[in-house]
Enzyme design. Structure first.
Site, PDB file in Angstrom:
ATOM      1  N   ILE A 141      15.168  11.992  21.274  1.00  0.00           N
ATOM      2  CA  ILE A 141      16.599  11.692  21.254  1.00  0.00           C
ATOM      3  C   ILE A 141      17.310  12.508  22.343  1.00  0.00           C
ATOM      4  CG2 ILE A 141      17.158  13.483  19.548  1.00  0.00           C
ATOM      5  CD1 ILE A 141      19.116  11.463  18.241  1.00  0.00           C
ATOM      6  N   CYS A 142      18.406  11.961  22.860  1.00  0.00           N
ATOM      7  CA  CYS A 142      19.271  12.694  23.796  1.00  0.00           C
ATOM      8  C   CYS A 142      20.706  12.355  23.409  1.00  0.00           C
ATOM      9  CB  CYS A 142      18.943  12.337  25.242  1.00  0.00           C
ATOM     10  SG  CYS A 142      19.269  10.618  25.685  1.00  0.00           S
ATOM     11  N   GLN A 143      21.605  12.276  24.382  1.00  0.00           N
ATOM     12  CA  GLN A 143      22.998  11.950  24.064  1.00  0.00           C
ATOM     13  C   GLN A 143      23.185  10.452  23.821  1.00  0.00           C
ATOM     14  OE1 GLN A 143      25.209  14.300  23.526  1.00  0.00           O
ATOM     15  NE2 GLN A 143      26.872  12.913  23.058  1.00  0.00           N
ATOM     16  N   GLY A 165      20.526   7.977  25.200  1.00  0.00           N
ATOM     17  CA  GLY A 165      19.250   7.282  25.316  1.00  0.00           C
ATOM     18  C   GLY A 165      18.584   7.347  26.669  1.00  0.00           C
ATOM     19  N   THR A 178      22.176  10.646  20.231  1.00  0.00           N
ATOM     20  CA  THR A 178      22.975  11.401  19.263  1.00  0.00           C
ATOM     21  C   THR A 178      24.295  10.703  18.960  1.00  0.00           C
ATOM     22  OG1 THR A 178      21.961  13.440  20.072  1.00  0.00           O
ATOM     23  CG2 THR A 178      23.971  13.683  18.790  1.00  0.00           C
TER      24      THR A 178
END
Length: 181
Positions: A71-73, A75, A100
């Site tokens: 996961i990141c901010q 994608g 996220t």
């Protein structure tokens, strides 16, 4: 015959959350910068920033080849991490769709910490300052200072074309963007 890695699976945050609850060995890996992670992250996530992640770190974080939900901010960095890890031979990777932001929008739990300006805003402020100051110096002091906004513009163009922003990498290493021990 050479082995090929399976394409990375993509799941919604809701399905990811359900699978993490069902499998105690599965891990949620957040690849954002330490400061972004500290600001707010999905509950239970481990921080392994994109610029440091490799197959060995992933293997240490995921016991017995358990699934790694990346996961990141939003994608994009998670996709880069999955591609990098898959190329290094890592398996059982799952991309969390929407990152996220989608995790929060789905009402899933997060942990909030120290608030910092998002890295992209720091880049905007720095580039804007360079352009404004360089232009003023070029107009009032010496035309050679016009090289500063030209350099900043070239950097933005390069970042837009390649997806690599050197300024973001440098700013990400600054003390205010590091997680507190």
């Amino acid at each position: 015959m050479t082995a090929t890695t399976a394409p990375t699976q993509t799941l919604s945050p809701q399905v990811t959350s359900e699978r993490l609850k069902a499998d105690a060995k599965a891990r949620l890996i957040d690849v954002r910068t330490p400061a972004e992670f500290e600001t707010e992250h999905a509950t239970g996530a481990l921080s392994i920033p994109l610029d440091t992640i490799d197959a060995e770190k992933l293997k240490a974080a995921t016991p017995d080849g358990a699934p790694a939900y990346i996961i990141c901010q939003s994608g994009a960095r998670a996709r880069k991490a999955c591609d990098k890890l898959a190329a290094a031979g890592a398996e059982n990777l799952v991309l969390v769709e929407g990152g996220t932001e989608a995790w929060k929008a789905a009402g899933l739990p997060t942990v909030k910490g120290r608030q910092t300006l998002p890295l992209i805003r720091q880049v905007h402020i720095t580039v804007g300052s360079l352009i404004l100051i360089g232009s003023a110096l070029g107009f009032f002091v010496h035309v050679g200072f016009f090289a500063i906004p030209a350099f900043a513009g070239a950097g933005l163009l390069f970042a837009g074309l390649t997806g690599f922003c050197g300024m973001a990498m440098v700013l990400g290493k600054m003390p205010w963007n590091q997680a507190k021990s």
